[in-house]
Design a protein around this motif. Structure first.
Motif, mmCIF file in Angstrom:
data_model
loop_
_atom_site.group_PDB
_atom_site.id
_atom_site.type_symbol
_atom_site.label_atom_id
_atom_site.label_comp_id
_atom_site.label_asym_id
_atom_site.label_seq_id
_atom_site.Cartn_x
_atom_site.Cartn_y
_atom_site.Cartn_z
ATOM 1 N N LYS A 69 97.883 -10.201 51.248
ATOM 2 C CA LYS A 69 97.911 -10.076 52.985
ATOM 3 C C LYS A 69 96.628 -10.002 53.133
ATOM 4 C CE LYS A 69 100.769 -7.712 54.524
ATOM 5 N NZ LYS A 69 101.824 -6.934 55.043
ATOM 6 N N HIS A 70 95.819 -8.994 52.926
ATOM 7 C CA HIS A 70 94.195 -8.065 53.022
ATOM 8 C C HIS A 70 93.251 -7.534 52.040
ATOM 9 C CE1 HIS A 70 97.780 -5.315 54.075
ATOM 10 N NE2 HIS A 70 97.047 -4.998 52.379
ATOM 11 N N ILE A 71 92.680 -7.093 52.030
ATOM 12 C CA ILE A 71 91.954 -5.943 51.410
ATOM 13 C C ILE A 71 92.100 -4.739 52.177
ATOM 14 C CG2 ILE A 71 89.734 -5.599 50.589
ATOM 15 C CD1 ILE A 71 88.889 -8.661 49.662
ATOM 16 N N ARG A 72 92.988 -3.797 51.877
ATOM 17 C CA ARG A 72 92.856 -2.352 52.708
ATOM 18 C C ARG A 72 91.889 -1.637 52.012
ATOM 19 N NH1 ARG A 72 99.054 -0.829 54.441
ATOM 20 N NH2 ARG A 72 98.031 -1.925 55.637
ATOM 21 N N LEU A 73 90.451 -0.929 53.825
ATOM 22 C CA LEU A 73 89.429 -0.133 52.953
ATOM 23 C C LEU A 73 90.198 1.223 53.196
ATOM 24 C CD1 LEU A 73 86.871 -1.963 54.773
ATOM 25 C CD2 LEU A 73 86.985 -2.699 52.374
ATOM 26 N N THR A 74 91.192 1.282 53.279
ATOM 27 C CA THR A 74 91.487 2.577 53.654
ATOM 28 C C THR A 74 93.008 2.917 54.016
ATOM 29 O OG1 THR A 74 91.135 3.907 56.147
ATOM 30 C CG2 THR A 74 89.641 3.803 54.184
ATOM 31 N N ARG A 75 93.653 2.908 53.362
ATOM 32 C CA ARG A 75 95.272 3.424 53.683
ATOM 33 C C ARG A 75 95.411 4.839 54.551
ATOM 34 N NH1 ARG A 75 98.066 4.802 48.502
ATOM 35 N NH2 ARG A 75 95.715 5.916 48.360
ATOM 36 N N GLN A 76 96.687 4.250 55.687
ATOM 37 C CA GLN A 76 97.428 5.441 56.295
ATOM 38 C C GLN A 76 97.492 7.018 55.955
ATOM 39 O OE1 GLN A 76 100.332 4.583 58.679
ATOM 40 N NE2 GLN A 76 100.033 6.367 59.615
ATOM 41 N N VAL A 77 96.326 7.513 55.077
ATOM 42 C CA VAL A 77 95.596 9.108 54.444
ATOM 43 C C VAL A 77 94.937 9.426 54.953
ATOM 44 C CG1 VAL A 77 96.255 10.003 52.021
ATOM 45 C CG2 VAL A 77 97.359 7.944 52.488
ATOM 46 N N PRO A 78 94.947 11.309 54.632
ATOM 47 C CA PRO A 78 93.386 11.659 55.416
ATOM 48 C C PRO A 78 92.241 11.210 53.572
ATOM 49 C CG PRO A 78 96.047 12.895 55.277
ATOM 50 C CD PRO A 78 96.181 11.851 54.793
ATOM 51 N N SER A 79 91.063 11.867 54.187
ATOM 52 C CA SER A 79 90.021 11.803 53.487
ATOM 53 C C SER A 79 89.464 10.555 52.759
ATOM 54 C CB SER A 79 89.938 13.156 52.574
ATOM 55 O OG SER A 79 89.517 13.961 53.668
ATOM 56 N N GLN A 80 90.065 9.624 53.549
ATOM 57 C CA GLN A 80 89.674 8.460 52.504
ATOM 58 C C GLN A 80 89.204 7.867 53.112
ATOM 59 O OE1 GLN A 80 93.368 5.489 51.573
ATOM 60 N NE2 GLN A 80 94.010 7.094 49.948
ATOM 61 N N ALA A 81 87.900 6.718 52.598
ATOM 62 C CA ALA A 81 87.329 5.716 52.130
ATOM 63 C C ALA A 81 87.005 4.851 51.536
ATOM 64 C CB ALA A 81 85.169 7.112 52.021
ATOM 65 N N GLY A 82 86.783 3.140 51.919
ATOM 66 C CA GLY A 82 86.773 2.489 50.717
ATOM 67 C C GLY A 82 85.412 1.031 51.046
ATOM 68 N N TRP A 83 84.756 0.293 50.202
ATOM 69 C CA TRP A 83 84.114 -0.194 50.869
ATOM 70 C C TRP A 83 84.041 -1.769 50.236
ATOM 71 C CZ3 TRP A 83 81.712 -2.386 46.648
ATOM 72 C CH2 TRP A 83 81.508 -0.797 45.338
#
Length: 346
Positions: A69-83
């Motif tokens: 499906k996708h590359i999920r950078l952040t989930r529906q969770v507080p204080s996340q960061a992805g790249w």
């Protein structure tokens, strides 16, 4: 007398031509003739190989890969960061980047959402930080898909904002990048019925255009255009996202990058849109006054050429009338008939 006037008018023609030289410059604009896909800066499902890696891309932080499906950078969770970052620099002088993305939440649609997603074309890569999950004081281009307003604005959110970083200037976090903006637009790309895409077209030191696909299939909407913009040579391409107290799912579906092959200066195919875009460089500034001066002299040159053409036409018409009249007099009175050379003597 007639030929003296004609010679005088012909001698003035170069003056009118010089006054309208800016029109010739406009016709000399180079355009995109064709594109060539760059595998090194494109990524599609399943995203990774059998070793759970990708030869051309790195991902990190809170990002994870769903191969279907996708590359999920952040989930529906507080204080996340992805790249997600390219491993090799983009060496093409002119390029087009088309990214399909998705920003949404699961469940209650009235839930507050944020913070947003960023697209990077910068000198450095994969350095986490406070600007949508990436470093501040970056050098290059940042395009921010901001879903949460930190202050009051006269425009709506979500908001797409472009910033040209010089490596020293900080992102205006408090005002959602308003002080740094080189161009922006509002676009509701959350929970759409079509694929949401962003298209970035860059011609080195000449042209930057950003379009958004979110209203209907195959319908691209111009977001902003900038002329005279210079990016670092051989930049990296990256994507990052961040959540704070408010959350969202930030997904990258696919990235397709093309090298743009320009037409010859005389070719006028596939004209680039956004001719009214503003001109900026890394140090800012604009060219509005100079453009108006060129327009004024262009208009004067056109009017002058039109006047010269009219005057020449009048002189030719007078000469033709005199010739016809002399012919009739000669026919009526014979070879010894009376001639005249100027209409004023008749």
């Amino acid at each position: 007398m007639l030929f003296k006037e004609l010679l005088y008018l012909v001698a003035l023609l170069p003056v009118g031509i010089l006054a309208a030289l800016d029109d010739k410059a406009k016709l000399a604009n180079r355009t995109i003739d064709r594109t060539v896909s760059l595998r090194t800066h494109s990524i599609y499902p399943p995203y990774i190989d059998q070793d759970l890696q990708n030869r051309w891309w790195d991902f990190g932080g809170d990002a994870y890969v769903n191969t279907n499906k996708h590359i999920r950078l952040t989930r529906q969770v507080p204080s996340q960061a992805g790249w997600l970052w390219s491993r090799v620099p983009l060496t093409a002088s002119n390029f087009v980047i088309e990214v399909e993305f998705k920003v949404n939440i699961s469940g209650d649609n009235n839930h507050l959402f944020g913070d947003g997603l960023a697209v990077w074309v910068t000198k450095d890569r994969a350095q986490p930080g406070p600007v949508f999950g990436s470093k501040d004081q970056f050098e290059g281009l940042g395009i921010f898909l901001d879903t949460y307003a930190n202050s009051r604005h006269p425009y709506a959110f979500p908001r797409i904002t472009g910033m040209l970083g010089d490596g020293k200037t900080s992102y205006d976090q408090e005002h959602d990048g308003e002080q740094n903006s080189i161009g922006a637009c509002s676009a509701n790309y959350r929970r759409t019925n079509v694929a949401t895409k962003l298209k970035i077209t860059y011609l080195r030191d000449q042209y930057l255009n950003v379009k958004i696909h979110h209203k209907a299939w195959d319908e691209w909407t111009d977001c902003f255009t900038v002329r005279g913009l210079a990016l670092p040579l051989a930049p990296y391409v990256g994507f990052s996202a961040m959540t704070g107290d408010v959350t969202d799912n930030h997904d990258i579906i696919s990235v397709t990058t093309y090298s743009a092959i320009l037409s010859s200066p005389d070719a006028q195919r596939d004209k680039l849109s956004g001719a009214s875009g503003k001109r900026v460089s890394a140090s800012g500034g604009g060219g509005g006054f100079f453009s108006w001066v060129l327009f004024f002299f262009s208009l004067i040159g056109k009017l002058f050429l039109a006047f010269i053409a009219f005057a020449i036409g009048v002189q030719i018409y007078r000469w033709w009338i005199m010739r016809q009249t002399n012919a009739r007099i000669k026919a009526a009175f014979g070879p010894g008939g009376t001639y005249f050379q100027d209409a004023k003597r008749f």
